[in-house]
Design an enzyme around this catalytic site. Structure first.
Site, mmCIF file in Angstrom:
data_model
loop_
_atom_site.group_PDB
_atom_site.id
_atom_site.type_symbol
_atom_site.label_atom_id
_atom_site.label_comp_id
_atom_site.label_asym_id
_atom_site.label_seq_id
_atom_site.Cartn_x
_atom_site.Cartn_y
_atom_site.Cartn_z
ATOM 1 N N GLY A 53 40.626 48.117 24.377
ATOM 2 C CA GLY A 53 40.708 46.690 24.703
ATOM 3 C C GLY A 53 41.929 46.060 24.071
ATOM 4 O O GLY A 53 42.519 46.620 23.137
ATOM 5 N N CYS A 80 39.687 54.280 21.259
ATOM 6 C CA CYS A 80 40.628 53.244 20.837
ATOM 7 C C CYS A 80 39.888 52.038 20.248
ATOM 8 O O CYS A 80 39.323 52.152 19.166
ATOM 9 C CB CYS A 80 41.547 52.856 21.996
ATOM 10 N N TYR A 81 39.839 50.904 20.924
ATOM 11 C CA TYR A 81 39.069 49.764 20.399
ATOM 12 C C TYR A 81 37.606 50.179 20.202
ATOM 13 O O TYR A 81 36.972 49.794 19.216
ATOM 14 C CB TYR A 81 39.162 48.586 21.376
ATOM 15 N N HIS A 169 43.415 57.984 24.150
ATOM 16 C CA HIS A 169 42.854 57.670 25.465
ATOM 17 C C HIS A 169 42.663 58.976 26.237
ATOM 18 O O HIS A 169 43.611 59.524 26.798
ATOM 19 C CB HIS A 169 43.785 56.726 26.232
ATOM 20 N N GLU A 171 41.069 59.240 28.946
ATOM 21 C CA GLU A 171 40.912 58.967 30.370
ATOM 22 C C GLU A 171 42.211 59.088 31.154
ATOM 23 O O GLU A 171 42.191 59.125 32.388
ATOM 24 C CB GLU A 171 40.307 57.567 30.586
ATOM 25 N N SER A 222 50.821 45.880 54.569
ATOM 26 C CA SER A 222 52.185 45.987 54.023
ATOM 27 C C SER A 222 52.872 47.221 54.569
ATOM 28 O O SER A 222 54.101 47.308 54.571
ATOM 29 C CB SER A 222 52.135 46.064 52.496
ATOM 30 N N GLY A 223 52.088 48.189 55.023
ATOM 31 C CA GLY A 223 52.638 49.477 55.427
ATOM 32 C C GLY A 223 52.518 50.498 54.321
ATOM 33 O O GLY A 223 52.815 51.679 54.514
ATOM 34 N N VAL A 225 50.378 52.651 51.219
ATOM 35 C CA VAL A 225 49.220 53.552 51.254
ATOM 36 C C VAL A 225 47.900 52.779 51.219
ATOM 37 O O VAL A 225 46.985 53.047 52.001
ATOM 38 C CB VAL A 225 49.288 54.540 50.060
ATOM 39 N N ASP A 226 47.796 51.807 50.331
ATOM 40 C CA ASP A 226 46.523 51.123 50.118
ATOM 41 C C ASP A 226 46.075 50.333 51.353
ATOM 42 O O ASP A 226 44.919 50.440 51.786
ATOM 43 C CB ASP A 226 46.616 50.182 48.909
ATOM 44 N N SER A 227 46.977 49.550 51.912
ATOM 45 C CA SER A 227 46.588 48.746 53.072
ATOM 46 C C SER A 227 46.363 49.633 54.299
ATOM 47 O O SER A 227 45.492 49.365 55.129
ATOM 48 C CB SER A 227 47.640 47.676 53.375
ATOM 49 N N THR A 228 47.128 50.717 54.408
ATOM 50 C CA THR A 228 46.970 51.635 55.540
ATOM 51 C C THR A 228 45.603 52.298 55.518
ATOM 52 O O THR A 228 44.907 52.377 56.547
ATOM 53 C CB THR A 228 48.078 52.707 55.524
ATOM 54 N N LYS A 372 44.770 54.962 42.918
ATOM 55 C CA LYS A 372 45.648 55.460 43.973
ATOM 56 C C LYS A 372 45.284 56.881 44.413
ATOM 57 O O LYS A 372 45.235 57.176 45.611
ATOM 58 C CB LYS A 372 47.095 55.415 43.489
#
Length: 633
Positions: A53, A80-81, A169, A171, A222-223, A225-228, A372
């Protein structure tokens, strides 16, 4: 029957959700909860993880924590925290560490202590650190499992209480043994595999149907990866007749980007989208702005304005249309979107206008809980081509966030801190390079600020510059000579970068000078007045296109996660600029390493960029995340 689970308590870390994601990828169902949550949340819980955190445990305002959780007979792992919270819960002591650690560190396991957490793990491990505090005295009943050079209590355990705590970390991908640590923890907790990718996809599709109800969905495309992939998910769940994609050419696209996006969609069979040229509207919205946050907000708010104009133009019944976004979890985290997180940068999909629509239930975000790499896995499961799934990320604001702006006025804080940064850099010992490189190396600090993330906080500091050119750093008779002493080993560059950013108070990046126009001296380069206008965007498009073209030709486009080209208003005159190359490798955006491009490829790129008449200097950003973010704004 409820599903067995591991519960992750989110203390506001940039990486909290990544912990839950790691367990899910390993096949173990996990959920996120607030640290103040009631004990009912832990029904059928097999293990608990305390995240990191942005707060210090001794701050006045810290995340509210239900200390009764420590009394549960359930294994707990603090990171960590969370490491501090576990230690304080058993009368340990926490304070400011003598030396903060950001980036890579070497964890040495104690050969005298056997830990179920490190079963099957070699005694010396690379780990990822991001902290300025530290455990000064371990809690009662704890023993030291491992330490680093600057952190004596990097890993501890109390087996009688089923408690573990780590400073690193686990993760993030940059702690290579992290997955094994989580696997060992799940095994220690008695968890069984109960989660897979097919389950994730089915849950997303069902959630889309539930959220949409009988309404249609308009999606910003947007074109990227995420929006596609969001578009593909909506089409699969609702059908193309209920989904409309809106690709807005906002003037911030790469060279020929909008036409290429439309071609790629048509090739895959997507016909339910339209393209709107709104470049003048967006350029007007950010005209004269220099503050990065205000620029992002202006872009985000203008998306709503254009959306409303398109709805009216298309004669859509607003009461029957939801707005969809390809928001990822890192967007939410970096925008301070969880209760205890700190704002690093406000993403365009989290501006006030969008937040109002979210509050009214008018926004649908199918992949908001994913990262992602998870999204790309979903895209492949849906049958999308690599051309669509493996493209480098390209956010909605596009190149606008890669154009640093300046009003031409000297800032009092900069005048005060820039000399301190230069003095600081001169005093840092950099002994990792060969004798030849060191002899030819000079140091400087760029008079611009860039955003970074250190200890889960946003920083806004200067970039350091190392120059390995000829003995006289301001004389570059040729590109070859200019890069003659460029160090080719990434471990040495990375060591120098980390040494600078770990020791510095006024710098959060380390760059290497690649080129400076012949005849231009260091003192000739000055901060110029410059805004995000069409002229500067066109210049950036040319430089960016050279880099991406060469990356594609060499096969390196598919080897890196993303390349950003940054335009700096630092030049000999207002019509010229300096540029920064920023190639990065990453798995989930939350952490990254700079990509070390081959010297011949880099030299080819530099030669072509140097031939452009408006380029005064060129730099290579050799900073990991943390302490730097991907972009500079």
């Amino acid at each position: 029957m409820s599903r067995s689970k591991i519960v992750v308590l989110d203390f506001g870390s940039q990486y909290a959700h990544l912990i839950a994601k790691r367990f899910r990828m390993l096949g173990y169902y996990s959920e996120i909860a607030l640290p103040s949550t009631s004990l009912e949340v832990f029904e059928n819980c097999k293990g608990i993880v305390f995240s990191g955190g942005p707060s210090s445990v001794y701050d006045e305002k810290v995340p509210e924590f239900n200390s009764e959780i420590l009394n549960l007979d359930i294994p707990i792992l603090g990171l960590c925290y969370g490491h501090y919270i576990v230690q304080l819960g058993y009368n340990g002591k926490v304070g400011k560490a003598d030396v903060g650690e950001f980036g890579f560190a070497t964890l040495n396991l104690n050969p005298q202590v056997k830990s179920p957490l490190f079963e099957g793990i070699e005694p010396v491990q690379q780990v990822w650190m991001s902290h300025q505090d530290g455990v000064l005295q371990i809690g009662e009943g704890f023993e030291v499992v491992g330490s680093t050079k600057d952190c004596p209590y990097a890993a501890t355990q109390n087996l009688a209480k089923k408690r573990f705590s780590l400073q690193c970390h686990c993760e993030v991908k940059d702690t290579p043994c992290g997955n094994q640590i989580f696997e060992n923890f799940a095994k220690y907790c008695g968890m069984e595999k109960n989660w897979d990718q097919d389950t994730v996809l089915q849950i997303i599709l069902e959630q889309i149907k539930k959220d949409a109800g009988d309404r249609n969905v308009l999606l910003f495309l947007s074109g990227g990866v995420d929006s596609t992939i969001t578009f593909a998910l909506l089409n699969k769940a609702l059908g193309q007749d209920r989904v409309l994609g809106l690709h807005i050419d906002n003037g911030f696209m790469r060279k020929n980007e909008s036409a290429n996006v439309a071609d790629a969609y048509h090739k895959f069979g997507f016909d339910n989208f339209i393209v709107e040229d709104a470049s003048e509207s967006f350029l007007g919205a950010i005209a004269g702005l220099t503050d990065p946050q205000k620029k992002r907000m202006a872009v985000g708010e203008n998306f709503i304005t254009v959306r409303n104009e398109v709805v009216a133009k298309q004669h859509l019944d607003e009461s029957n249309w939801l707005l969809a976004q390809g928001t990822l979890y890192p967007d939410i985290i970096e925008s301070g979107g969880t209760k205890n997180s700190n704002t690093i940068k406000t993403h365009h999909n989290r501006v006030a206008g969008i937040q109002e629509l979210i509050a009214k239930g008018l926004i649908i975000e199918p992949i908001r809980d994913l990262y992602k790499d998870e999204v790309r896995a979903i895209g492949k499961k849906l049958g999308l081509s690599d051309e669509l799934v493996m493209r480098h990320p390209f956010p909605g604001p596009g190149l606008s966030i890669n154009v640093l702006c300046n009003d031409g006025k000297e800032k009092a804080q900069d005048l005060q801190e820039l000399p301190l940064a230069k003095k600081e850099l001169d005093e840092i010992e950099l002994n990792m390079f060969c004798e030849n490189c060191t002899a030819n190396m000079s140091r400087d600090v760029l008079p611009v600020r860039s955003v970074g993330v250190q200890g889960d906080f946003r920083t806004y500091r200067f970039p350091a510059v190392l120059d390995f050119g000829p003995a006289k750093a301001d004389e570059y008779p040729s590109i070859v000579d200019g890069m003659k002493h460029f160090p080719g080993k990434r471990e040495k560059i990375e060591a120098a970068s980390s040494t600078i950013t770990n020791a510095a108070k006024f710098m959060n990046r380390a760059c290497i000078k690649l080129y400076q126009k012949p005849g231009v001296k260091n003192e000739d380069l000055k901060l110029q007045e410059g805004y995000c206008d069409r002229r500067r965007l066109d210049q950036l498009r040319e430089v960016d296109n050279i880099v991406l073209t060469e990356l594609h030709k060499s096969g390196w486009y598919d080897k890196i996660f993303q390349h950003l080209t940054i335009d700096l208003p630092y030049a000999t005159s207002v019509d010229k600029a300096s540029f920064v190359l920023r190639p990065v490798v990453s798995e989930d955006v939350m952490t990254a390493r700079f990509a070390m491009l081959p010297k011949d490829l880099l030299g080819n790129i530099v030669a072509q960029i140097a031939a452009l008449p408006f380029v005064d200097a060129l730099y290579f950003d050799a900073t990991n995340k943390p302490p730097a973010t991907f972009g500079w704004e």
